[in-house]
Structures are given as structure tokens and as C-alpha cells.
Design an enzyme around this catalytic site. Structure first.
Site, mmCIF file in Angstrom:
data_model
loop_
_atom_site.group_PDB
_atom_site.id
_atom_site.type_symbol
_atom_site.label_atom_id
_atom_site.label_comp_id
_atom_site.label_asym_id
_atom_site.label_seq_id
_atom_site.Cartn_x
_atom_site.Cartn_y
_atom_site.Cartn_z
ATOM 1 C CE LYS A 55 2.359 2.812 3.275
ATOM 2 N NZ LYS A 55 3.117 3.984 2.789
ATOM 3 C CD GLN A 99 3.517 7.557 3.765
ATOM 4 O OE1 GLN A 99 3.647 6.376 4.052
ATOM 5 N NE2 GLN A 99 2.792 7.943 2.723
ATOM 6 C CG ASP A 122 7.793 2.742 -0.789
ATOM 7 O OD1 ASP A 122 6.802 2.005 -0.933
ATOM 8 O OD2 ASP A 122 7.789 3.763 -0.085
#
Ligand code: NDP
Length: 295
Positions: A55, A99, A122
Site C-alpha cells: 500500500k 490493517q 477503507d
């Protein structure tokens, strides 16, 4: 022998990254703002570290600034919440990503709830998921993997409206939001999960199949209606003596069988995987634009 058209996620993701890079530099030139993404990693899971590294690299490749926080496995939840609050207030940060999975002593729900809706790139905040499910409401952000699936269908001019879609899997991060997105696009959706009898028979009725299960080659050729479109989200390591690593990655769909029946199919790797990161970059750019009212 007939073979399905390959839906090339790698090439599509590359094109999207190029589009994003252009927009990022246009914004920099016009108002001097660089989009920023903060990534919080707790613990030392190898797969998570790899995802975070990818990422970060992807951010760099399009000119998005990344802020990385690596915390040890035994970090207290409050510590993580403090970082999130800091990023929530930091105007240089437009997206915040925690994460997953978090270490088991943490409450995933309260951590995800702490992320500001405006920076939830997200799309996992319950308010964003709730809006996704409601008619007439717009989520600030849509989860990246399902968004990537739909983007592939759009860019390959595959009609969704009025089609029968079967989503296999109902996880919060892939299956469920994928089904909600398809419904928003006017597909008629069926969700198949581990307690569904006749999964094969139901799947065979689908014009569009999204498989997000985590079981190598589960969807066989016999599950596929001739001409169906298949988006394979699964990433499963299977032993492979010919590979120097001793394993290779395969999807949830038995590609060799399904490609003879389907009209279009995503490969694994090179399908949905690269699209997920491209959508994360896209959400971060969108967030920065909104924050500065830049069109
Ligand atoms: P989860 O394990 O969270 O969810 C799996 C889902 O599949 C569950 O809903 C489960 O049902 C269902 N399921 C399990 N076994 C069966 C079965 N035999 N028949 C029908 N349904 C079944 O996985 P994720 O959604 O997180 O991920 C799914 C796959 O996608 C994984 O391979 C993962 O690696 C991959 N992935 C890929 C990404 C990408 O960027 N390409 C991103 C995220 C994930 P139940 O709810 O009843 O337990």
C-alpha cells in the site's frame, strides 16, 4: 475450444493509478495539497506487513504521501486509539487505514469506530456500511475490494442492471458489501455462505458470480452458467513443487474449468488483488478533494 475473456485487473489497476497520479499532480499544482494516507499496523503478521508495504509503495507511485505507524503486538488498545485521534485531527492526513486483523486482545469494533467518517477510506465504519445498505443514502467511502470488483465490471462494459448475481461469502469486508453494491446497481442478488444447501445449483443461475470464500478452486465449471461473468476474489496458497517458493496462489474458482464456460473471468493473481489497492488510492484522493473542495 471456447475460452472466456480475461478481465485483466492488473492492467486496469495500472490505468487507474495513472489516472490518479494525474489528478494528484493537478491538485498539487492548483492548490498545493498532497493527499495523505495513514496506515496503522499492529503486531508482526508477515502477510499484514506485506499488504502495508504494498500500500505504501502504491501511494508513492501516484504521489500520495503515506504516514506509517508500526506498533508491537502487545500494544494497548488506548495507544492505537491515540494514534487514530491524532490522525483524525491532522489536516495532512485524508485517509486512515487500520490493517486487520488486530491482535486478539483488541476490540476491532471500537478501534474501527474511532476512525473519522471523513477519513474512513477503507469504508469499514458501521455508518458507512449502513448508508451503503440504505436507499437514498450515500456512504462517504465504499470498501476497496468490493468496489474494485464493481469497477472491473464497469470498465469491461458488463451490464449489472437486471442481472442475477450470486455472491459467495458474506464477510464484512468483501462478500456483504459486494452484495450491497450489486444491489445498488440494480442486480438481483443471492448470497451463498457456509450454511447454504445447494450452493452449486444456486450459483449456476447467476449471470454474475463474485466468489469471496477463501477455499481453493471451490467453484467448479459445473457451477457456472454458460456465458456467466466471474469475479474471483479468493487468494489461496496451494502447494506447488514447480514454484521456487513451494506454493502458488489460486482463486476460489477453478479457473481452468470455469474459463471454458464463462464469458469473462478474472485471473488469480492479477485480478481483484491489484484493484483493491487502486481503490484505496482512489478513496484517499476523493477524501483529499472533499477536504479542500477541489474538483
Ligand atoms: P472470510 O473468511 O471472512 O469469509 C469467508 C466467507 O465464505 C464466509 O461468509 C463463509 O460463510 C463463506 N464460506 C466458507 N466456506 C464456504 C462454503 N463451503 N460454501 C459457501 N460459503 C462458504 O473471508 P474474506 O471475505 O475476508 O476473504 C475471502 C477470500 O478473499 C480469501 O481468500 C481472502 O484471501 C480473499 N481476499 C482477497 C482480497 C483481494 O484484495 N483480492 C481482499 C480480501 C480478501 P460463513 O459466513 O457462513 O462462515
Amino acid at each position: 475450444e471456447a475460452c472466456a475473456k480475461v478481465i485483466d485487473g492488473k492492467a486496469t489497476a495500472k490505468q487507474i493509478r495513472e489516472e490518479i497520479a494525474i489528478e494528484v499532480s493537478r491538485m498539487m499544482d492548483a492548490i498545493g495539497v498532497v493527499p495523505g494516507l495513514a496506515v496503522i499496523l499492529v503486531g508482526d503478521r508477515k502477510d499484514s506487513a506485506t499488504y502495508v508495504r504494498n500500500k505504501k509503495k502504491a501511494c508513492e507511485s501516484v504521489g500520495i504521501k503515506s504516514f506509517e505507524v508500526n506498533l508491537p503486538e502487545n500494544t494497548q488498545e488506548e495507544e492505537v486509539l491515540k494514534f487514530i485521534e491524532g490522525f483524525n485531527e491532522d489536516p495532512a492526513v485524508h485517509g486512515i487505514l487500520v490493517q486487520l486483523p488486530l491482535p486478539s486482545h483488541m476490540n476491532e469494533q471500537s478501534v474501527l469506530n474511532a476512525v473519522s467518517i471523513e477519513k474512513d477510506v477503507d469504508g469499514f465504519h458501521p455508518l458507512n456500511i449502513g448508508r451503503l445498505a440504505m436507499r437514498g443514502r450515500e456512504p462517504s467511502f465504499v470498501p476497496c475490494t468490493p468496489k474494485g470488483c464493481i469497477e472491473l465490471l464497469h470498465r469491461y462494459n458488463i451490464d449489472i442492471k437486471g442481472k442475477r448475481a450470486v455472491v459467495i461469502g458474506r464477510s464484512n469486508i468483501v462478500g456483504m458489501p459486494a452484495a450491497l453494491l450489486l444491489q445498488r446497481e440494480d442486480a438481483t442478488i443471492t448470497i451463498v455462505h457456509s450454511r447454504t444447501p445447494n450452493a452449486e445449483e444456486i450459483t449456476r443461475q447467476a449471470d454474475i458470480i463474485i466468489a469471496a470464500v477463501g477455499r481453493a478452486n471451490m467453484v467448479r465449471g459445473s457451477w457456472v452458467k454458460p456465458g456467466a461473468v466471474i469475479i474471483d476474489v479468493g487468494i489461496n496458497p496451494v502447494e506447488d513443487a514447480k514454484n521456487s517458493k513451494g506454493y502458488k496462489l489460486v482463486g476460489d474458482v477453478c479457473y481452468d474449468e470455469a474459463c471454458k464456460v464463462a464469458s469473462a473471468i478474472t485471473p488469480v493473481p492479477g485480478g481483484v488483488g491489484p484493484m483493491t489497492i487502486a481503490m484505496l488510492l482512489s478513496n484517499t484522493l476523493t477524501s483529499a478533494r472533499r477536504a479542500h473542495d477541489f474538483r
